[in-house]
Scaffold this motif. Structure first.
Motif, PDB file in Angstrom:
ATOM      1  N   GLU A   1      46.095  41.199  10.886  1.00 42.41           N
ATOM      2  CA  GLU A   1      45.171  39.586  10.721  1.00 42.41           C
ATOM      3  C   GLU A   1      46.151  38.442  10.490  1.00 42.41           C
ATOM      4  N   PRO A   2      45.465  37.681   9.984  1.00 36.50           N
ATOM      5  CA  PRO A   2      45.008  37.025  11.863  1.00 36.50           C
ATOM      6  C   PRO A   2      45.783  37.322  12.360  1.00 36.50           C
ATOM      7  N   LEU A   3      44.423  36.956  13.773  1.00 38.71           N
ATOM      8  CA  LEU A   3      45.458  37.109  15.029  1.00 38.71           C
ATOM      9  C   LEU A   3      45.377  35.430  15.348  1.00 38.71           C
ATOM     10  N   GLU A   4      46.751  35.747  16.774  1.00 42.80           N
ATOM     11  CA  GLU A   4      46.872  34.235  17.645  1.00 42.80           C
ATOM     12  C   GLU A   4      45.709  34.242  18.184  1.00 42.80           C
ATOM     13  N   ARG A   5      44.735  32.945  18.112  1.00 41.68           N
ATOM     14  CA  ARG A   5      43.366  32.977  18.570  1.00 41.68           C
ATOM     15  C   ARG A   5      43.291  32.857  20.397  1.00 41.68           C
ATOM     16  N   ARG A   6      44.629  31.820  21.113  1.00 41.77           N
ATOM     17  CA  ARG A   6      45.183  31.599  22.708  1.00 41.77           C
ATOM     18  C   ARG A   6      44.874  33.108  22.885  1.00 41.77           C
ATOM     19  N   GLU A   7      45.534  34.222  22.431  1.00 45.85           N
ATOM     20  CA  GLU A   7      45.899  36.039  22.838  1.00 45.85           C
ATOM     21  C   GLU A   7      44.944  36.465  23.174  1.00 45.85           C
ATOM     22  N   VAL A   8      43.537  35.848  22.952  1.00 50.19           N
ATOM     23  CA  VAL A   8      42.028  37.539  22.984  1.00 50.19           C
ATOM     24  C   VAL A   8      41.878  37.076  24.156  1.00 50.19           C
ATOM     25  N   ALA A   9      41.598  37.853  24.884  1.00 49.06           N
ATOM     26  CA  ALA A   9      41.201  38.130  26.079  1.00 49.06           C
ATOM     27  C   ALA A   9      39.755  38.694  25.852  1.00 49.06           C
ATOM     28  N   ILE A  10      38.065  37.833  26.164  1.00 51.91           N
ATOM     29  CA  ILE A  10      36.722  38.344  26.535  1.00 51.91           C
ATOM     30  C   ILE A  10      36.493  38.824  27.318  1.00 51.91           C
ATOM     31  N   GLU A  11      36.062  40.462  27.413  1.00 48.35           N
ATOM     32  CA  GLU A  11      34.652  40.848  28.312  1.00 48.35           C
ATOM     33  C   GLU A  11      33.573  41.089  27.100  1.00 48.35           C
ATOM     34  N   THR A  12      32.303  39.886  27.682  1.00 45.71           N
ATOM     35  CA  THR A  12      30.915  40.414  27.227  1.00 45.71           C
ATOM     36  C   THR A  12      30.117  40.471  28.343  1.00 45.71           C
ATOM     37  N   ALA A  13      28.878  41.715  28.248  1.00 50.18           N
ATOM     38  CA  ALA A  13      28.074  40.874  28.692  1.00 50.18           C
ATOM     39  C   ALA A  13      26.639  40.517  28.400  1.00 50.18           C
ATOM     40  N   PHE A  14      27.234  39.178  27.064  1.00 51.47           N
ATOM     41  CA  PHE A  14      26.086  38.356  26.306  1.00 51.47           C
ATOM     42  C   PHE A  14      26.560  36.685  27.389  1.00 51.47           C
ATOM     43  N   SER A  15      25.737  36.453  27.170  1.00 53.36           N
ATOM     44  CA  SER A  15      25.984  35.722  28.597  1.00 53.36           C
ATOM     45  C   SER A  15      25.091  34.113  27.626  1.00 53.36           C
ATOM     46  N   GLY A  16      24.397  33.946  26.637  1.00 55.76           N
ATOM     47  CA  GLY A  16      23.746  33.110  25.571  1.00 55.76           C
ATOM     48  C   GLY A  16      24.603  32.360  25.506  1.00 55.76           C
ATOM     49  N   PRO A  17      24.671  30.806  25.071  1.00 58.58           N
ATOM     50  CA  PRO A  17      25.409  29.769  25.208  1.00 58.58           C
ATOM     51  C   PRO A  17      25.748  29.073  23.234  1.00 58.58           C
ATOM     52  N   GLY A  18      25.294  30.474  22.248  1.00 62.85           N
ATOM     53  CA  GLY A  18      25.287  30.569  20.981  1.00 62.85           C
ATOM     54  C   GLY A  18      26.922  31.481  21.130  1.00 62.85           C
ATOM     55  N   GLY A  19      26.462  32.330  21.353  1.00 62.65           N
ATOM     56  CA  GLY A  19      27.833  33.365  21.787  1.00 62.65           C
ATOM     57  C   GLY A  19      28.963  32.746  22.070  1.00 62.65           C
TER      58      GLY A  19
ATOM     59  N   TRP B   1      30.715  43.796  23.710  1.00 65.67           N
ATOM     60  CA  TRP B   1      31.910  42.169  24.027  1.00 65.67           C
ATOM     61  C   TRP B   1      33.618  43.342  23.729  1.00 65.67           C
ATOM     62  N   ARG B   2      34.024  42.980  24.826  1.00 63.16           N
ATOM     63  CA  ARG B   2      35.394  43.773  24.832  1.00 63.16           C
ATOM     64  C   ARG B   2      36.123  42.770  24.751  1.00 63.16           C
ATOM     65  N   PHE B   3      37.260  43.222  23.885  1.00 67.62           N
ATOM     66  CA  PHE B   3      38.355  42.305  23.501  1.00 67.62           C
ATOM     67  C   PHE B   3      39.992  42.598  23.200  1.00 67.62           C
ATOM     68  N   THR B   4      40.412  42.398  24.100  1.00 65.62           N
ATOM     69  CA  THR B   4      41.343  42.473  24.311  1.00 65.62           C
ATOM     70  C   THR B   4      42.848  41.416  23.672  1.00 65.62           C
ATOM     71  N   TYR B   5      44.136  41.690  23.561  1.00 68.08           N
ATOM     72  CA  TYR B   5      45.320  41.423  22.513  1.00 68.08           C
ATOM     73  C   TYR B   5      46.088  42.491  22.547  1.00 68.08           C
ATOM     74  N   ARG B   6      47.419  41.475  23.040  1.00 66.55           N
ATOM     75  CA  ARG B   6      48.865  42.263  22.839  1.00 66.55           C
ATOM     76  C   ARG B   6      48.956  43.801  23.658  1.00 66.55           C
ATOM     77  N   GLY B   7      48.162  43.989  24.510  1.00 62.67           N
ATOM     78  CA  GLY B   7      47.841  44.850  25.241  1.00 62.67           C
ATOM     79  C   GLY B   7      46.701  45.962  24.536  1.00 62.67           C
ATOM     80  N   ARG B   8      46.422  45.457  22.848  1.00 60.24           N
ATOM     81  CA  ARG B   8      45.259  46.516  23.035  1.00 60.24           C
ATOM     82  C   ARG B   8      43.892  46.427  22.737  1.00 60.24           C
ATOM     83  N   THR B   9      42.606  47.276  23.560  1.00 63.09           N
ATOM     84  CA  THR B   9      41.749  46.299  23.880  1.00 63.09           C
ATOM     85  C   THR B   9      40.409  47.094  22.911  1.00 63.09           C
ATOM     86  N   VAL B  10      40.009  46.334  22.176  1.00 68.61           N
ATOM     87  CA  VAL B  10      38.606  46.994  21.188  1.00 68.61           C
ATOM     88  C   VAL B  10      37.624  46.535  22.125  1.00 68.61           C
ATOM     89  N   GLU B  11      36.638  47.886  21.712  1.00 69.08           N
ATOM     90  CA  GLU B  11      35.395  47.285  22.415  1.00 69.08           C
ATOM     91  C   GLU B  11      33.809  47.738  21.307  1.00 69.08           C
TER      92      GLU B  11
END
Length: 173
Positions: free
Chosen positions: A49-67, A104-114
């Motif tokens: 950290e910190p991560l390059e913000r524009r390299e983080v991909a996000i998949e989520t079940a959370f559809s709320g506008p705040g998130g 939430w599933r986050f992917t960054y530079r080939g690594r994925t964290v749920e």
């Protein structure tokens, strides 16, 4: 524990919960808090950290506008097309079908964290009122109170107390 730091082309940017809430507006402070806590729990497992913000991909079940707004402000994922909302990733609701939308599933530079919410952070009354389409004015007021209460309760906590995050793909190593 109300901030997160990311990089934009190597330059650090710090976002605090109050700043994220200003970007989103007053509507869904609990959603802002959940996205912040999910990112805080997951980002340390994605790389140095910190991560390059524009390299983080996000998949989520959370559809709320705040998130969504919180994730967008921190990572620009919606603007850059790296955000996928798929309600089938979680269960139907956090009380009866854990983790519900709080996945939430986050992917960054080939690594994925749920990241999955830990039990007990979303109250049944909040879920019940949120799902009710014809709220009375009193119920609407109570639901708004519960949104603010949840944000106020979650933000001071360590993210790992709120979300269980684990590395599911370390191909980036």
């Amino acid at each position: 524990m109300d901030k997160i730091i990311v990089l934009e082309n190597g330059h650090p940017i710090t976002f605090s919960f109050p700043e994220l809430l200003k970007y989103h507006g007053p509507g869904f402070p609990g959603g802002v808090a959940h996205a912040l806590k999910a990112m805080q729990a997951a980002f340390p497992l994605l790389g140095e950290e910190p991560l390059e913000r524009r390299e983080v991909a996000i998949e989520t079940a959370f559809s709320g506008p705040g998130g969504r707004d919180c994730m967008e402000m921190v990572t620009r994922c919606a603007t850059d097309g790296r955000l996928t909302v798929d309600r089938t990733l979680g269960g139907s609701n956090v009380i009866d079908d854990h983790p519900g939308p709080y996945f939430w599933r986050f992917t960054y530079r080939g690594r994925t964290v749920e990241a999955r919410i830990r039990p007990g952070h979303v109250r049944a009354e909040f879920v019940r009122l949120g799902a009710k389409p014809d709220k009375t004015p009193e119920e609407t007021a109570r639901h708004e109170e519960l949104k603010a209460e949840m944000a106020g309760r979650l933000v001071p906590l360590d993210a790992r107390e709120v979300y269980d995050a684990r590395l599911v793909n370390a191909a980036g190593n």
